[in-house]
Design a protein around this motif. Structure first.
Motif, PDB file in Angstrom:
ATOM      1  N   GLN A   1      38.937  42.765  41.590  1.00 20.91           N
ATOM      2  CA  GLN A   1      38.397  42.702  42.952  1.00 20.91           C
ATOM      3  C   GLN A   1      36.886  42.848  42.950  1.00 20.91           C
ATOM      4  O   GLN A   1      36.165  42.086  43.599  1.00 20.91           O
ATOM      5  CB  GLN A   1      39.008  43.822  43.811  1.00 20.91           C
ATOM      6  CG  GLN A   1      40.477  43.700  44.116  1.00 20.91           C
ATOM      7  CD  GLN A   1      40.946  44.895  44.956  1.00 20.91           C
ATOM      8  OE1 GLN A   1      40.645  44.979  46.142  1.00 20.91           O
ATOM      9  NE2 GLN A   1      41.687  45.808  44.345  1.00 20.91           N
TER      10      GLN A   1
ATOM     11  N   GLU B   1      34.767  42.431  40.460  1.00 26.78           N
ATOM     12  CA  GLU B   1      34.103  41.336  39.725  1.00 26.78           C
ATOM     13  C   GLU B   1      33.907  40.103  40.605  1.00 26.78           C
ATOM     14  O   GLU B   1      32.811  39.517  40.634  1.00 26.78           O
ATOM     15  CB  GLU B   1      34.932  40.961  38.501  1.00 26.78           C
ATOM     16  CG  GLU B   1      34.832  41.947  37.351  1.00 26.78           C
ATOM     17  CD  GLU B   1      35.745  41.580  36.187  1.00 26.78           C
ATOM     18  OE1 GLU B   1      35.516  42.109  35.081  1.00 26.78           O
ATOM     19  OE2 GLU B   1      36.680  40.762  36.373  1.00 26.78           O
ATOM     20  N   VAL B   2      34.971  39.715  41.322  1.00 24.58           N
ATOM     21  CA  VAL B   2      34.841  38.495  42.128  1.00 24.58           C
ATOM     22  C   VAL B   2      33.891  38.702  43.305  1.00 24.58           C
ATOM     23  O   VAL B   2      33.206  37.768  43.737  1.00 24.58           O
ATOM     24  CB  VAL B   2      36.228  38.002  42.619  1.00 24.58           C
ATOM     25  CG1 VAL B   2      37.109  37.637  41.446  1.00 24.58           C
ATOM     26  CG2 VAL B   2      36.908  39.019  43.524  1.00 24.58           C
ATOM     27  N   LEU B   3      33.826  39.915  43.816  1.00 23.62           N
ATOM     28  CA  LEU B   3      32.882  40.196  44.893  1.00 23.62           C
ATOM     29  C   LEU B   3      31.448  40.174  44.380  1.00 23.62           C
ATOM     30  O   LEU B   3      30.553  39.606  45.020  1.00 23.62           O
ATOM     31  CB  LEU B   3      33.200  41.553  45.535  1.00 23.62           C
ATOM     32  CG  LEU B   3      34.517  41.636  46.327  1.00 23.62           C
ATOM     33  CD1 LEU B   3      34.814  43.079  46.721  1.00 23.62           C
ATOM     34  CD2 LEU B   3      34.486  40.749  47.548  1.00 23.62           C
ATOM     35  N   LYS B   4      31.222  40.761  43.233  1.00 17.09           N
ATOM     36  CA  LYS B   4      29.874  40.807  42.655  1.00 17.09           C
ATOM     37  C   LYS B   4      29.345  39.416  42.311  1.00 17.09           C
ATOM     38  O   LYS B   4      28.149  39.138  42.453  1.00 17.09           O
ATOM     39  CB  LYS B   4      29.868  41.678  41.397  1.00 17.09           C
ATOM     40  CG  LYS B   4      29.891  43.174  41.672  1.00 17.09           C
ATOM     41  CD  LYS B   4      30.135  43.969  40.402  1.00 17.09           C
ATOM     42  CE  LYS B   4      29.106  43.694  39.324  1.00 17.09           C
ATOM     43  NZ  LYS B   4      29.367  44.450  38.097  1.00 17.09           N
ATOM     44  N   GLU B   5      30.226  38.548  41.857  1.00 19.93           N
ATOM     45  CA  GLU B   5      29.753  37.230  41.430  1.00 19.93           C
ATOM     46  C   GLU B   5      29.397  36.325  42.601  1.00 19.93           C
ATOM     47  O   GLU B   5      28.705  35.321  42.438  1.00 19.93           O
ATOM     48  CB  GLU B   5      30.800  36.544  40.540  1.00 19.93           C
ATOM     49  CG  GLU B   5      32.032  36.051  41.272  1.00 19.93           C
ATOM     50  CD  GLU B   5      33.080  35.443  40.357  1.00 19.93           C
ATOM     51  OE1 GLU B   5      33.884  34.632  40.861  1.00 19.93           O
ATOM     52  OE2 GLU B   5      33.099  35.781  39.159  1.00 19.93           O
ATOM     53  N   ASP B   6      29.849  36.706  43.800  1.00 12.56           N
ATOM     54  CA  ASP B   6      29.624  35.847  44.965  1.00 12.56           C
ATOM     55  C   ASP B   6      28.653  36.433  45.991  1.00 12.56           C
ATOM     56  O   ASP B   6      27.941  35.687  46.660  1.00 12.56           O
ATOM     57  CB  ASP B   6      30.965  35.560  45.636  1.00 12.56           C
ATOM     58  CG  ASP B   6      30.872  34.463  46.677  1.00 12.56           C
ATOM     59  OD1 ASP B   6      30.092  33.511  46.471  1.00 12.56           O
ATOM     60  OD2 ASP B   6      31.572  34.550  47.699  1.00 12.56           O
ATOM     61  N   PHE B   7      28.617  37.752  46.109  1.00 10.67           N
ATOM     62  CA  PHE B   7      27.816  38.400  47.155  1.00 10.67           C
ATOM     63  C   PHE B   7      26.646  39.180  46.572  1.00 10.67           C
ATOM     64  O   PHE B   7      26.762  39.774  45.494  1.00 10.67           O
ATOM     65  CB  PHE B   7      28.678  39.357  47.983  1.00 10.67           C
ATOM     66  CG  PHE B   7      29.784  38.690  48.744  1.00 10.67           C
ATOM     67  CD1 PHE B   7      29.528  38.041  49.945  1.00 10.67           C
ATOM     68  CD2 PHE B   7      31.081  38.698  48.260  1.00 10.67           C
ATOM     69  CE1 PHE B   7      30.551  37.433  50.655  1.00 10.67           C
ATOM     70  CE2 PHE B   7      32.113  38.095  48.962  1.00 10.67           C
ATOM     71  CZ  PHE B   7      31.841  37.451  50.159  1.00 10.67           C
ATOM     72  N   ASN B   8      25.537  39.194  47.339  1.00 11.26           N
ATOM     73  CA  ASN B   8      24.398  40.044  46.996  1.00 11.26           C
ATOM     74  C   ASN B   8      24.626  41.395  47.677  1.00 11.26           C
ATOM     75  O   ASN B   8      24.253  41.591  48.827  1.00 11.26           O
ATOM     76  CB  ASN B   8      23.096  39.409  47.474  1.00 11.26           C
ATOM     77  CG  ASN B   8      21.883  40.270  47.172  1.00 11.26           C
ATOM     78  OD1 ASN B   8      21.942  41.174  46.333  1.00 11.26           O
ATOM     79  ND2 ASN B   8      20.791  40.010  47.861  1.00 11.26           N
TER      80      ASN B   8
END
Length: 447
Positions: A63, A65-72
């Protein structure tokens, strides 16, 4: 539209009183786009937690990881985080972020929400920018029993020194006394916020709201100290208007903070609307007394606490020599006029009304108001104690209660025939600006 993003790491509260969904609610209220990584799902209502389904640490990692790769992600709020495996994931994935940690060791009903306290201190406290324990939690984490402000300061210093937390906030809500003080320590200075203790039943979610409000403000670029102050104001409002839902301890309502601000904006618009009506109604000069007039208009009565929730015109509503009316713009809150004081007294005593005007005493006006369906009541100013103008408006309400025994339904028209040095006056209140305008327009047409 571009919004700043804040992340919450927390459990799901199915009763929507605390947890990740409440954090998202607070973020959105502050103009932040909230995202979440869920640590657990609780079976929970206002009466407590029945069960907890803990999310696998690998899935928690996915969860994040996918948030970090898409959001600042500008800030992170950590709430319920259950075990050592989850601690490790959060430590590895979020090290270096601006992190506000709500050290929620126990739920409101006593359910333990954090296991492995030593690992929690080592893996979570050490990466936190700010921690926000209450006095009980701070006592557990620091080993110092907290009963006084000095105890809070000593515990804050110890947590700062032992775990390298840059900012330690210890909340005073669990300490004894009628007045509570939150303490913030930044390694050099102490900052304190004092506030009246609120005796309220519905207090679920205080920790979540406070910490997520700080995190949201930080995401918007506020300093830590300013975020601390704003979060306390949000929390105080939220506690004061806790929700009476369910059969147990209901949640606090963080949306009250923004609701009151939005209502104040509407009040200003309403005041401009009624001001325009007054200046353009050709016969309005017939309603103006010698001492001139003013309008008081409030936010919803359920939210009114003081004159700061009531607007009047800064100047009075004045009748010129040529019978033209001048409204004393701008509308302002907190102006201690007679109209504002009387409207406040009415709302605090009867929980009704949001608009009030003082107009000229005239038997014809009273008859018109009666024909419009309004009840009328007279007060005798000759009986008013000599204790100064500041208490006159509250005395009017006390007089009505004592003389007429009116405890619940207050007449909309309150008049007096004056006395030496005091002009006779009609005071007229309604539950909306629209009703006020319609009624005043009907009076003017009939005169």
């Amino acid at each position: 539209m571009i919004k700043d993003v804040a992340l919450t790491i927390a459990g799901i509260d199915t009763g929507n009183g605390a947890g990740a969904e409440t954090d998202i609610k607070v973020f959105e209220m502050l103009g932040i786009h909230g995202v979440m990584a869920v640590t657990a799902i609780t079976a929970q209502n206002t009466k407590g937690i029945s069960d907890i389904d803990v999310v696998n640490a690998d899935f928690l990692k996915k969860q994040i990881e996918v948030l970090k790769e898409d959001f600042n992600i500008k800030s992170v709020k950590i709430g319920m985080i259950y075990n050592k495996e989850q601690f490790k994931v959060v430590n590895e994935e979020l090290y270096g972020h601006k992190i506000v940690t709500d050290t929620v060791i126990y739920a409101k009903d006593g359910t333990q929400l954090i296991n492995d306290i030593d690992d929690y201190k080592r893996l979570i406290l050490k990466i936190s920018t700010i921690i926000t324990p209450n006095a009980v939690e701070a006592s557990m984490l620091s080993g110092i029993k907290i009963e006084t402000i000095k105890d809070s300061e000593e515990a804050a210093k110890k947590l700062y020194e032992n775990y390298g937390v840059p900012y330690v906030i210890i909340k005073g809500g669990h300490m004894k006394g009628d007045y509570s003080i939150d303490v913030l320590f930044d390694g050099r200075e102490f900052y304190e916020i004092g506030y009246p203790r609120l005796s309220k039943k519905n207090t679920h979610g205080t920790g979540s709201v406070f910490s997520s409000a700080i995190s949201g403000k930080i995401a918007k670029g506020y300093s830590i100290v300013d975020a601390f102050r704003e979060a306390r104001e949000i929390l105080q409002n939220a506690i004061n208007y806790g929700l009476e839902v369910g059969h147990g301890i209901g949640p606090i309502d963080p949306l009250v903070y923004s609701e009151k601000k939005m209502q104040k904006y509407q009040v200003i618009e309403d005041m401009i609307k009624i001001g325009n009506f007054i200046e353009n109604q050709e016969k309005f000069w017939k309603l103006i007394p010698e001492v001139q007039s003013n309008i008081a208009h409030s936010i919803s009565p359920q939210y009114v606490e003081s004159l700061d929730d009531i607007a009047t015109f800064r100047g009075r509503i004045i009748k010129r020599w040529d019978k033209k009316i001048m409204v004393g713009y701008p509308p302002v809150f907190g102006n201690p006029t007679h109209t504002a004081r009387l409207l406040l007294a009415i709302i605090l005593n009867y929980k009704v009304g949001n608009s009030l005007i003082n107009i000229r005493y005239d038997e014809r006006i009273l008859k018109i108001l009666k024909s419009l369906g309004y009840e009328i009541i007279e007060i005798n100013r000759e009986l008013e104690p000599q204790y100064g103008e500041g208490k006159t408006m509250q005395w009017i309400i006390e007089y009505i209660k004592e003389t007429y025994g009116i405890k619940t339904k207050l007449p909309s028209v309150i008049f007096d025939k004056g006395m030496k040095g005091k002009e006779a006056m009609i005071r007229f209140w309604t539950s909306s600006v629209e009703e006020m305008i319609e009624s005043l327009n009907a009076i003017c047409r009939s005169l």
